[in-house]
Design an enzyme around this catalytic site. Sequence first.
Site, mmCIF file in Angstrom:
data_model
loop_
_atom_site.group_PDB
_atom_site.id
_atom_site.type_symbol
_atom_site.label_atom_id
_atom_site.label_comp_id
_atom_site.label_asym_id
_atom_site.label_seq_id
_atom_site.Cartn_x
_atom_site.Cartn_y
_atom_site.Cartn_z
ATOM 1 N N ARG A 248 0.870 -1.180 0.000
ATOM 2 C CA ARG A 248 0.000 0.000 0.000
ATOM 3 C C ARG A 248 0.902 1.223 0.000
ATOM 4 N NH1 ARG A 248 -5.280 1.560 1.616
ATOM 5 N NH2 ARG A 248 -5.374 3.684 2.422
ATOM 6 N N HIS B 189 -7.176 1.122 -6.733
ATOM 7 C CA HIS B 189 -7.511 0.557 -5.421
ATOM 8 C C HIS B 189 -8.413 -0.655 -5.646
ATOM 9 C CE1 HIS B 189 -7.765 0.230 -1.242
ATOM 10 N NE2 HIS B 189 -8.402 1.335 -0.901
ATOM 11 N N GLN C 254 -10.593 -2.398 -2.832
ATOM 12 C CA GLN C 254 -11.752 -1.607 -2.431
ATOM 13 C C GLN C 254 -12.913 -1.826 -3.388
ATOM 14 O OE1 GLN C 254 -12.216 0.665 0.377
ATOM 15 N NE2 GLN C 254 -14.294 0.293 -0.356
ATOM 16 N N ASP D 225 -15.508 10.430 -2.064
ATOM 17 C CA ASP D 225 -14.257 10.235 -1.337
ATOM 18 C C ASP D 225 -13.866 11.578 -0.736
ATOM 19 O OD1 ASP D 225 -11.956 9.084 -0.359
ATOM 20 O OD2 ASP D 225 -11.021 8.734 -2.308
ATOM 21 N N CYS E 296 -15.453 4.955 0.578
ATOM 22 C CA CYS E 296 -14.371 4.022 0.925
ATOM 23 C C CYS E 296 -13.815 4.253 2.325
ATOM 24 C CB CYS E 296 -13.256 4.112 -0.112
ATOM 25 S SG CYS E 296 -12.637 5.779 -0.409
ATOM 26 N N ARG F 42 -14.493 -5.298 3.080
ATOM 27 C CA ARG F 42 -13.066 -5.319 2.742
ATOM 28 C C ARG F 42 -12.436 -6.614 3.230
ATOM 29 N NH1 ARG F 42 -10.101 -0.912 2.080
ATOM 30 N NH2 ARG F 42 -8.675 -2.396 1.098
#
Length: 331
Positions: free
Chosen positions: A108, A135, A138, A233, A274, A318
């Site tokens: 990450r 991502h 996600q 986001d 997210c 997740r």
Amino acid sequence: MAVNLKGRSFLTLMDFTPAEIRYLLDLAHDLKAKKRLGIKGRSLEGKNIVLLFEKTSTRTRCSFEVAAMDEGAGVTFLDSKSSQMGKKETIADTAKVLGRIYDGIEYRGYEQSVVEELARESGVPVWNGLTDIDHPTQILADLLTIEEHVAKPLSKVKVVFVGDVRNNMAYAWMYGCAKMGMEFAAYGPQELCDGVDPDVLERANAVAAETGAKITVTCDEACLEGADVIYTDIWASMGEEDQIPERVRMLTPFKVTEGLMAKTGNRETIFMHCLPSFHNFDTTMAAEQMKLGYDIREVTEEVFSGKNSVVFDEAENRLHTIKAVVVATLA
């Protein structure tokens, strides 16, 4: 046709066919059901994975750790202070060392090229936990959540991403929707629409031409009509405080409010995010910026905590989708 993903890296959904993504979603549904029933898995016994974090995260770290431990694997966490990667040791050298010690590597961080080099040099599956342009874990969780809350197949679902249409989540959604034959609109200010990476858009549209997906980038609020999902986001992450005044200026008209949700014309439209989210002033950053005159909330409390919000189901998912990725590529 049987799907076998063992030994594969998970760097972007663009590397996977719709059938392979469907397999991962079905596996995630199954693993979630087993988790709810208290059925422990053993598919990763004797395996060990390492998590490389150049960017912090709550959900990604916890999901990878619990997913691995649920299936019997050992986990090592390395942040930027715990690893010499890129500082005293090249990425390639780090990859080769870790590949001899671990069965899988999660990364990450920032550049997509880093996770690609780790996959190329390590000899073991590498999983993308977030980069500046993608991502994929996600999006898998988001697709699983949509299947749980929207009563139609993914190919009939319309997703509208509202806000900074140039960020990694917007791009990841373009890829995910293109692969699964969905309708996607990136809705934001014209100056940001003009800055969307043309290569990302070209790649997504090339796939969309094969799957029947529709990908749009627009500043026209008419795109909200008929949306099954409104997604947003945060406008500015930690370390981007110097950009907040300009971000607030550009993006305040795109704050997700009850009024914006109503423009979908669909009372069943779900709200997704997210996380983390600025939806009130109970965080240090939001409170400090408000004192300076900047309201950095990308969504109102009414929407975030409202009956159509599924953000915490999404956060839990997740775990289940990451577990599916790790099991499918290692077991």
